[in-house]
Design a protein around this motif. Sequence first.
Motif, PDB file in Angstrom:
ATOM      1  N   LYS A   9       7.378   3.956  -0.257  1.00 36.88           N
ATOM      2  CA  LYS A   9       5.878   3.703  -0.350  1.00 36.88           C
ATOM      3  C   LYS A   9       5.719   2.060  -0.180  1.00 36.88           C
ATOM      4  O   LYS A   9       6.285   1.406  -0.830  1.00 36.88           O
ATOM      5  CB  LYS A   9       5.569   4.124  -1.656  1.00 36.88           C
ATOM      6  CG  LYS A   9       3.945   4.303  -1.842  1.00 36.88           C
ATOM      7  CD  LYS A   9       3.422   4.531  -3.579  1.00 36.88           C
ATOM      8  CE  LYS A   9       4.196   6.040  -3.618  1.00 36.88           C
ATOM      9  NZ  LYS A   9       3.647   6.130  -5.079  1.00 36.88           N
ATOM     10  N   SER A  10       4.663   1.764   0.467  1.00 32.46           N
ATOM     11  CA  SER A  10       4.178   0.245   0.851  1.00 32.46           C
ATOM     12  C   SER A  10       2.955   0.133   0.272  1.00 32.46           C
ATOM     13  O   SER A  10       1.946   0.767   0.574  1.00 32.46           O
ATOM     14  CB  SER A  10       4.654  -0.072   2.280  1.00 32.46           C
ATOM     15  OG  SER A  10       3.881   0.397   3.234  1.00 32.46           O
ATOM     16  N   ASP A  11       2.656  -1.199   0.026  1.00 28.07           N
ATOM     17  CA  ASP A  11       1.258  -1.492  -0.425  1.00 28.07           C
ATOM     18  C   ASP A  11       0.139  -1.844   0.709  1.00 28.07           C
ATOM     19  O   ASP A  11       0.742  -1.746   1.900  1.00 28.07           O
ATOM     20  CB  ASP A  11       1.025  -2.676  -1.361  1.00 28.07           C
ATOM     21  CG  ASP A  11       1.836  -4.164  -0.760  1.00 28.07           C
ATOM     22  OD1 ASP A  11       1.774  -4.056   0.205  1.00 28.07           O
ATOM     23  OD2 ASP A  11       1.855  -4.779  -1.736  1.00 28.07           O
ATOM     24  N   VAL A  26       2.997   5.250   3.281  1.00 25.40           N
ATOM     25  CA  VAL A  26       4.486   5.425   3.263  1.00 25.40           C
ATOM     26  C   VAL A  26       5.191   5.316   4.804  1.00 25.40           C
ATOM     27  O   VAL A  26       4.288   5.477   5.601  1.00 25.40           O
ATOM     28  CB  VAL A  26       4.626   7.078   2.968  1.00 25.40           C
ATOM     29  CG1 VAL A  26       4.380   7.343   1.539  1.00 25.40           C
ATOM     30  CG2 VAL A  26       3.945   7.891   3.768  1.00 25.40           C
ATOM     31  N   ILE A  67       9.545   7.401  -2.485  1.00 27.75           N
ATOM     32  CA  ILE A  67       8.923   8.590  -2.768  1.00 27.75           C
ATOM     33  C   ILE A  67       9.615   9.561  -2.139  1.00 27.75           C
ATOM     34  O   ILE A  67      10.323   9.654  -0.863  1.00 27.75           O
ATOM     35  CB  ILE A  67       7.511   8.594  -2.437  1.00 27.75           C
ATOM     36  CG1 ILE A  67       6.945   9.564  -3.063  1.00 27.75           C
ATOM     37  CG2 ILE A  67       7.360   8.352  -1.040  1.00 27.75           C
ATOM     38  CD1 ILE A  67       5.241   9.813  -2.913  1.00 27.75           C
ATOM     39  N   ARG A  79      -2.394   2.438  -0.404  1.00 29.20           N
ATOM     40  CA  ARG A  79      -0.905   2.475  -0.156  1.00 29.20           C
ATOM     41  C   ARG A  79      -0.700   3.482   1.051  1.00 29.20           C
ATOM     42  O   ARG A  79      -1.250   4.481   1.486  1.00 29.20           O
ATOM     43  CB  ARG A  79      -0.361   3.253  -1.472  1.00 29.20           C
ATOM     44  CG  ARG A  79      -0.575   2.238  -2.748  1.00 29.20           C
ATOM     45  CD  ARG A  79       0.247   1.465  -2.949  1.00 29.20           C
ATOM     46  NE  ARG A  79      -0.040   0.348  -3.825  1.00 29.20           N
ATOM     47  CZ  ARG A  79       0.350   0.427  -5.072  1.00 29.20           C
ATOM     48  NH1 ARG A  79       1.150   1.342  -5.583  1.00 29.20           N
ATOM     49  NH2 ARG A  79       0.145  -0.443  -5.859  1.00 29.20           N
ATOM     50  N   CYS A 122      10.512   8.970   1.704  1.00 31.02           N
ATOM     51  CA  CYS A 122       9.774   7.810   2.101  1.00 31.02           C
ATOM     52  C   CYS A 122       9.908   6.540   1.465  1.00 31.02           C
ATOM     53  O   CYS A 122      10.175   6.569   0.282  1.00 31.02           O
ATOM     54  CB  CYS A 122       8.264   8.242   2.562  1.00 31.02           C
ATOM     55  SG  CYS A 122       8.273   9.745   3.600  1.00 31.02           S
ATOM     56  N   GLU A 166       7.266  -3.081   0.733  1.00 25.07           N
ATOM     57  CA  GLU A 166       7.802  -1.938   0.131  1.00 25.07           C
ATOM     58  C   GLU A 166       7.850  -1.946  -1.294  1.00 25.07           C
ATOM     59  O   GLU A 166       8.387  -3.080  -1.888  1.00 25.07           O
ATOM     60  CB  GLU A 166       9.008  -1.819   0.846  1.00 25.07           C
ATOM     61  CG  GLU A 166       9.048  -1.655   2.139  1.00 25.07           C
ATOM     62  CD  GLU A 166      10.479  -1.490   2.922  1.00 25.07           C
ATOM     63  OE1 GLU A 166      11.572  -1.573   2.141  1.00 25.07           O
ATOM     64  OE2 GLU A 166      10.556  -1.058   4.162  1.00 25.07           O
ATOM     65  N   CYS A 215      10.144   7.318   6.771  1.00 24.93           N
ATOM     66  CA  CYS A 215      10.457   8.812   6.246  1.00 24.93           C
ATOM     67  C   CYS A 215      11.570   9.263   6.967  1.00 24.93           C
ATOM     68  O   CYS A 215      11.850   9.420   8.098  1.00 24.93           O
ATOM     69  CB  CYS A 215       9.173   9.552   6.387  1.00 24.93           C
ATOM     70  SG  CYS A 215       7.675   9.142   5.376  1.00 24.93           S
ATOM     71  N   LEU A 264      -1.243   9.341  -3.273  1.00 26.13           N
ATOM     72  CA  LEU A 264      -0.884   7.823  -3.025  1.00 26.13           C
ATOM     73  C   LEU A 264      -2.165   7.146  -3.525  1.00 26.13           C
ATOM     74  O   LEU A 264      -3.175   7.574  -3.340  1.00 26.13           O
ATOM     75  CB  LEU A 264      -0.660   7.362  -1.461  1.00 26.13           C
ATOM     76  CG  LEU A 264       0.479   8.080  -0.958  1.00 26.13           C
ATOM     77  CD1 LEU A 264       0.366   7.859   0.516  1.00 26.13           C
ATOM     78  CD2 LEU A 264       1.775   7.675  -1.396  1.00 26.13           C
ATOM     79  N   TYR A 323       4.105   4.129  10.485  1.00 22.73           N
ATOM     80  CA  TYR A 323       3.324   4.399   9.190  1.00 22.73           C
ATOM     81  C   TYR A 323       2.822   5.935   9.357  1.00 22.73           C
ATOM     82  O   TYR A 323       2.865   6.399  10.405  1.00 22.73           O
ATOM     83  CB  TYR A 323       2.144   3.674   8.969  1.00 22.73           C
ATOM     84  CG  TYR A 323       2.141   2.243   8.403  1.00 22.73           C
ATOM     85  CD1 TYR A 323       2.499   1.828   7.036  1.00 22.73           C
ATOM     86  CD2 TYR A 323       2.137   1.305   9.428  1.00 22.73           C
ATOM     87  CE1 TYR A 323       2.721   0.651   6.901  1.00 22.73           C
ATOM     88  CE2 TYR A 323       2.527  -0.045   9.070  1.00 22.73           C
ATOM     89  CZ  TYR A 323       2.754  -0.499   7.658  1.00 22.73           C
ATOM     90  OH  TYR A 323       2.755  -1.646   7.419  1.00 22.73           O
TER      91      TYR A 323
END
Length: 165
Positions: A68-70, A107, A79, A105, A66, A75, A110, A101, A25
């Motif tokens: 973006k994930s919650d 990322v 972004i 959230r 990257c 996923e 990357c 973000l 992360y």
Amino acid sequence: MAFSRLSFAASLIVFSSLIISSVAYYGDETNPETGKLIPVAVEGVIMCKSGDKSYPIQGATVRVACVKSDEYGKEIVPISIMSSKSDAKGYFFATLFPSQLRAGRMVTKCKAFLYESPIADCDFPTDVNHGVRGMPLSKYRVLEDKSFKLYWAGPFFFTSEPTYY
């Protein structure tokens, strides 16, 4: 002897999984004094390789992409962030602020890609240091003043002739 090899292999697997999990992360580090997330930054150098010579490119850019994930790690959407134009020494800098973000959230995954060169005679990206396929961002340092979690990418090279991969 066999036990020591097995022990070494097992410790290597455990160590590798720790490294992989520690870089999964981006932007999840907080400033201990404020409790706020530290912005992520990427820096590097963009060069032109012409024959056996290379020199820095002023005005070139890099794209940082990257996923973006919650808050559950699912996923959601890719972004992209564009770097500032490189300076006379070819140095570029790109930032991702937590305010970009939504809360919860993160990322992940990357990578930095060569994007654009202002020099017509040196505008073909090369895959040196994964400039075309994308260099995964993995090594970072947190600046002393906790202002950025800083990653290094590159050096990246453009060339005067196309290279096919």
